[in-house]
Design an enzyme around this catalytic site. Sequence first.
Site, PDB file in Angstrom:
ATOM      1  N   ASN A  71      17.689 -27.535  51.264  1.00 31.61           N
ATOM      2  CA  ASN A  71      16.438 -26.878  50.874  1.00 31.61           C
ATOM      3  C   ASN A  71      15.269 -27.746  51.353  1.00 31.61           C
ATOM      4  O   ASN A  71      15.152 -28.911  50.973  1.00 31.61           O
ATOM      5  CB  ASN A  71      16.426 -26.721  49.343  1.00 31.61           C
ATOM      6  CG  ASN A  71      15.170 -26.041  48.853  1.00 31.61           C
ATOM      7  OD1 ASN A  71      14.075 -26.377  49.276  1.00 31.61           O
ATOM      8  ND2 ASN A  71      15.314 -25.093  47.955  1.00 31.61           N
TER       9      ASN A  71
ATOM     10  N   HIS B  58      10.293 -29.086  50.008  1.00 28.34           N
ATOM     11  CA  HIS B  58       9.392 -30.196  49.693  1.00 28.34           C
ATOM     12  C   HIS B  58       8.858 -30.922  50.920  1.00 28.34           C
ATOM     13  O   HIS B  58       7.974 -31.762  50.810  1.00 28.34           O
ATOM     14  CB  HIS B  58      10.041 -31.120  48.661  1.00 28.34           C
ATOM     15  CG  HIS B  58      10.253 -30.362  47.379  1.00 28.34           C
ATOM     16  ND1 HIS B  58       9.208 -29.753  46.719  1.00 28.34           N
ATOM     17  CD2 HIS B  58      11.380 -30.025  46.697  1.00 28.34           C
ATOM     18  CE1 HIS B  58       9.681 -29.104  45.660  1.00 28.34           C
ATOM     19  NE2 HIS B  58      10.990 -29.253  45.636  1.00 28.34           N
TER      20      HIS B  58
ATOM     21  N   HIS C  14      12.463 -21.528  49.627  1.00 27.28           N
ATOM     22  CA  HIS C  14      12.029 -20.645  48.540  1.00 27.28           C
ATOM     23  C   HIS C  14      10.588 -20.237  48.815  1.00 27.28           C
ATOM     24  O   HIS C  14       9.678 -21.068  48.747  1.00 27.28           O
ATOM     25  CB  HIS C  14      12.141 -21.412  47.210  1.00 27.28           C
ATOM     26  CG  HIS C  14      11.846 -20.593  46.000  1.00 27.28           C
ATOM     27  ND1 HIS C  14      12.015 -21.069  44.727  1.00 27.28           N
ATOM     28  CD2 HIS C  14      11.382 -19.323  45.847  1.00 27.28           C
ATOM     29  CE1 HIS C  14      11.688 -20.143  43.850  1.00 27.28           C
ATOM     30  NE2 HIS C  14      11.279 -19.073  44.506  1.00 27.28           N
TER      31      HIS C  14
ATOM     32  N   ARG D  84       7.800 -18.914  47.314  1.00 31.72           N
ATOM     33  CA  ARG D  84       7.329 -18.585  45.961  1.00 31.72           C
ATOM     34  C   ARG D  84       6.140 -17.650  46.036  1.00 31.72           C
ATOM     35  O   ARG D  84       5.401 -17.645  47.024  1.00 31.72           O
ATOM     36  CB  ARG D  84       6.923 -19.873  45.217  1.00 31.72           C
ATOM     37  CG  ARG D  84       8.099 -20.781  44.887  1.00 31.72           C
ATOM     38  CD  ARG D  84       7.627 -21.921  43.998  1.00 31.72           C
ATOM     39  NE  ARG D  84       7.372 -21.444  42.662  1.00 31.72           N
ATOM     40  CZ  ARG D  84       8.199 -21.572  41.619  1.00 31.72           C
ATOM     41  NH1 ARG D  84       9.341 -22.221  41.760  1.00 31.72           N
ATOM     42  NH2 ARG D  84       7.893 -21.100  40.451  1.00 31.72           N
TER      43      ARG D  84
ATOM     44  N   ARG E  84       3.267 -22.180  46.974  1.00 30.43           N
ATOM     45  CA  ARG E  84       2.876 -23.574  46.746  1.00 30.43           C
ATOM     46  C   ARG E  84       3.508 -24.546  47.742  1.00 30.43           C
ATOM     47  O   ARG E  84       3.032 -25.647  47.919  1.00 30.43           O
ATOM     48  CB  ARG E  84       3.181 -24.002  45.315  1.00 30.43           C
ATOM     49  CG  ARG E  84       4.660 -24.157  45.027  1.00 30.43           C
ATOM     50  CD  ARG E  84       4.869 -24.764  43.662  1.00 30.43           C
ATOM     51  NE  ARG E  84       4.586 -23.824  42.603  1.00 30.43           N
ATOM     52  CZ  ARG E  84       5.183 -23.865  41.413  1.00 30.43           C
ATOM     53  NH1 ARG E  84       6.067 -24.815  41.155  1.00 30.43           N
ATOM     54  NH2 ARG E  84       4.929 -22.981  40.491  1.00 30.43           N
ATOM     55  N   HIS E  85       4.637 -24.147  48.339  1.00 30.47           N
ATOM     56  CA  HIS E  85       5.184 -25.029  49.392  1.00 30.47           C
ATOM     57  C   HIS E  85       5.427 -24.232  50.679  1.00 30.47           C
ATOM     58  O   HIS E  85       4.579 -24.205  51.548  1.00 30.47           O
ATOM     59  CB  HIS E  85       6.395 -25.853  48.923  1.00 30.47           C
ATOM     60  CG  HIS E  85       7.349 -25.188  47.971  1.00 30.47           C
ATOM     61  ND1 HIS E  85       7.973 -24.013  48.267  1.00 30.47           N
ATOM     62  CD2 HIS E  85       7.782 -25.560  46.740  1.00 30.47           C
ATOM     63  CE1 HIS E  85       8.762 -23.698  47.263  1.00 30.47           C
ATOM     64  NE2 HIS E  85       8.661 -24.592  46.302  1.00 30.47           N
TER      65      HIS E  85
ATOM     66  N   GLU F 216      15.290 -17.948  49.313  1.00 32.34           N
ATOM     67  CA  GLU F 216      15.233 -17.780  47.849  1.00 32.34           C
ATOM     68  C   GLU F 216      13.960 -17.028  47.502  1.00 32.34           C
ATOM     69  O   GLU F 216      12.892 -17.320  48.056  1.00 32.34           O
ATOM     70  CB  GLU F 216      15.192 -19.144  47.164  1.00 32.34           C
ATOM     71  CG  GLU F 216      16.454 -19.947  47.352  1.00 32.34           C
ATOM     72  CD  GLU F 216      16.342 -21.348  46.746  1.00 32.34           C
ATOM     73  OE1 GLU F 216      17.350 -22.054  46.755  1.00 32.34           O
ATOM     74  OE2 GLU F 216      15.244 -21.729  46.295  1.00 32.34           O
TER      75      GLU F 216
ATOM     76  N   THR G 209       9.614 -25.950  38.711  1.00 34.49           N
ATOM     77  CA  THR G 209      10.695 -25.533  39.596  1.00 34.49           C
ATOM     78  C   THR G 209      11.456 -24.435  38.858  1.00 34.49           C
ATOM     79  O   THR G 209      11.146 -24.145  37.700  1.00 34.49           O
ATOM     80  CB  THR G 209      11.594 -26.735  39.973  1.00 34.49           C
ATOM     81  OG1 THR G 209      12.633 -26.283  40.842  1.00 34.49           O
ATOM     82  CG2 THR G 209      12.217 -27.389  38.748  1.00 34.49           C
ATOM     83  N   THR G 210      12.445 -23.815  39.538  1.00 37.39           N
ATOM     84  CA  THR G 210      13.130 -22.681  38.927  1.00 37.39           C
ATOM     85  C   THR G 210      13.826 -23.094  37.629  1.00 37.39           C
ATOM     86  O   THR G 210      14.738 -23.920  37.639  1.00 37.39           O
ATOM     87  CB  THR G 210      14.186 -22.115  39.912  1.00 37.39           C
ATOM     88  OG1 THR G 210      13.577 -22.039  41.190  1.00 37.39           O
ATOM     89  CG2 THR G 210      14.665 -20.756  39.472  1.00 37.39           C
TER      90      THR G 210
ATOM     91  N   GLU H  54      25.157 -18.101  42.726  1.00 30.35           N
ATOM     92  CA  GLU H  54      24.862 -19.532  42.806  1.00 30.35           C
ATOM     93  C   GLU H  54      24.718 -20.030  41.378  1.00 30.35           C
ATOM     94  O   GLU H  54      23.861 -19.569  40.621  1.00 30.35           O
ATOM     95  CB  GLU H  54      23.580 -19.791  43.602  1.00 30.35           C
ATOM     96  CG  GLU H  54      23.267 -21.293  43.639  1.00 30.35           C
ATOM     97  CD  GLU H  54      22.274 -21.711  44.710  1.00 30.35           C
ATOM     98  OE1 GLU H  54      22.220 -21.066  45.769  1.00 30.35           O
ATOM     99  OE2 GLU H  54      21.564 -22.698  44.464  1.00 30.35           O
TER     100      GLU H  54
ATOM    101  N   HIS I 254      20.726 -27.082  42.255  1.00 33.42           N
ATOM    102  CA  HIS I 254      19.536 -27.414  41.478  1.00 33.42           C
ATOM    103  C   HIS I 254      19.679 -28.773  40.812  1.00 33.42           C
ATOM    104  O   HIS I 254      20.556 -28.965  39.976  1.00 33.42           O
ATOM    105  CB  HIS I 254      19.183 -26.368  40.415  1.00 33.42           C
ATOM    106  CG  HIS I 254      17.704 -26.385  40.117  1.00 33.42           C
ATOM    107  ND1 HIS I 254      17.138 -27.349  39.343  1.00 33.42           N
ATOM    108  CD2 HIS I 254      16.694 -25.616  40.570  1.00 33.42           C
ATOM    109  CE1 HIS I 254      15.830 -27.154  39.309  1.00 33.42           C
ATOM    110  NE2 HIS I 254      15.528 -26.111  40.051  1.00 33.42           N
TER     111      HIS I 254
HETATM  112  N1  PXP Z   1      19.196 -23.463  44.456  1.00 30.44           N
HETATM  113  C1  PXP Z   1      18.196 -22.698  43.965  1.00 30.44           C
HETATM  114  C2  PXP Z   1      18.492 -21.271  43.673  1.00 30.44           C
HETATM  115  C3  PXP Z   1      16.896 -23.205  43.762  1.00 30.44           C
HETATM  116  O1  PXP Z   1      15.929 -22.425  43.261  1.00 30.44           O
HETATM  117  C4  PXP Z   1      16.651 -24.549  44.120  1.00 30.44           C
HETATM  118  C5  PXP Z   1      15.269 -25.106  43.979  1.00 30.44           C
HETATM  119  O2  PXP Z   1      14.395 -24.396  44.812  1.00 30.44           O
HETATM  120  C6  PXP Z   1      17.715 -25.306  44.643  1.00 30.44           C
HETATM  121  C7  PXP Z   1      18.979 -24.755  44.778  1.00 30.44           C
HETATM  122  C8  PXP Z   1      17.535 -26.736  45.055  1.00 30.44           C
HETATM  123  O3  PXP Z   1      17.192 -27.525  43.979  1.00 30.44           O
HETATM  124  P1  PXP Z   1      16.784 -29.035  44.196  1.00 30.44           P
HETATM  125  O4  PXP Z   1      15.538 -29.030  45.026  1.00 30.44           O
HETATM  126  O5  PXP Z   1      16.565 -29.547  42.814  1.00 30.44           O
HETATM  127  O6  PXP Z   1      17.925 -29.702  44.913  1.00 30.44           O
END
Ligand code: PXP
Length: 247
Positions: free
Chosen positions: A11, A14, A47, A49, A53-54, A74, A104-105, A155, A197
């Site tokens: 992911n 960031h 993601h 959003r 924001r990112h 996402e 965050t989610t 997931e 996550h």
């Molecule tokens: N999976 C999903 C569905 C998420 O929403 C996120 C965060 O955007 C992640 C995985 C990755 O999480 P992390 O950035 O904490 O590794």
Amino acid sequence: MDLDEIRLGVNIDHVATIRNARGTNYPDPLRAAQIVKEAGGDGITAHLREDRRHIVDQDIINLKKQNTLPLNLEMAVTDEMQKIALDILPNAICLVPEKREERTTEGGLDVSNSTSKLRSFIEPIKQKNIRVSLFIEPCEKQINAAKRIGADIIELHTGQFCELFEKKDESHIEVSKDLEKAAKYAHSLNLEVHAGHGLTVDSVGHISKIPEIKELNIGHAIISDSIFLGLRGAIDLMKQKIKESRL
Ligand code: PXP
């Protein structure tokens, strides 16, 4: 079951967070995606959003056009996001709950209380051969609902497990058992099982050892670790450029 068969989706949200903090055009998430590929990552997760924001829309367009790894997008369950998925045609979408004020989610999607809405949301997406994943808590009720509406993937949300693990709270063991049980149950229903996550190099092993899990999606910890794995090189490069200017 082959324990080697686990994919890593990286992911890269960031990378965009750092870019947006300054309003520059670097660091570019697309460049990050190229490095993920060179480093042996199996997919790119981003993601988009609602508040952008990112990751922003242009990142998704660039990633779809120029990144050669599968793109897992996402998104929240909104008309706007459905339209974007149908325009961009990512390899997969992962539906997540989204609240504007959250950092965050938080928590998984409540599939069982919104089956008809979700079924009609995913129908046109599935028709375009985009795989549909639902981000849920490790709970049979949600897994059954995911199966009922025709999701391809679930997931499993590892956020609670990671939070307890980081706090050294022993109940993380119970939660990891719930995740394992949920993974086995979903697999028995022919759902592909992913997880993610909050995972870090310290916690990942507890989850990656679950044989039914086919993919992990990890972002924050990888981007964080990349600072310390790369800071020395970045300073060396800057010093070299400064030196060259004074020769
Ligand atoms: N999976 C999903 C569905 C998420 O929403 C996120 C965060 O955007 C992640 C995985 C990755 O999480 P992390 O950035 O904490 O590794």
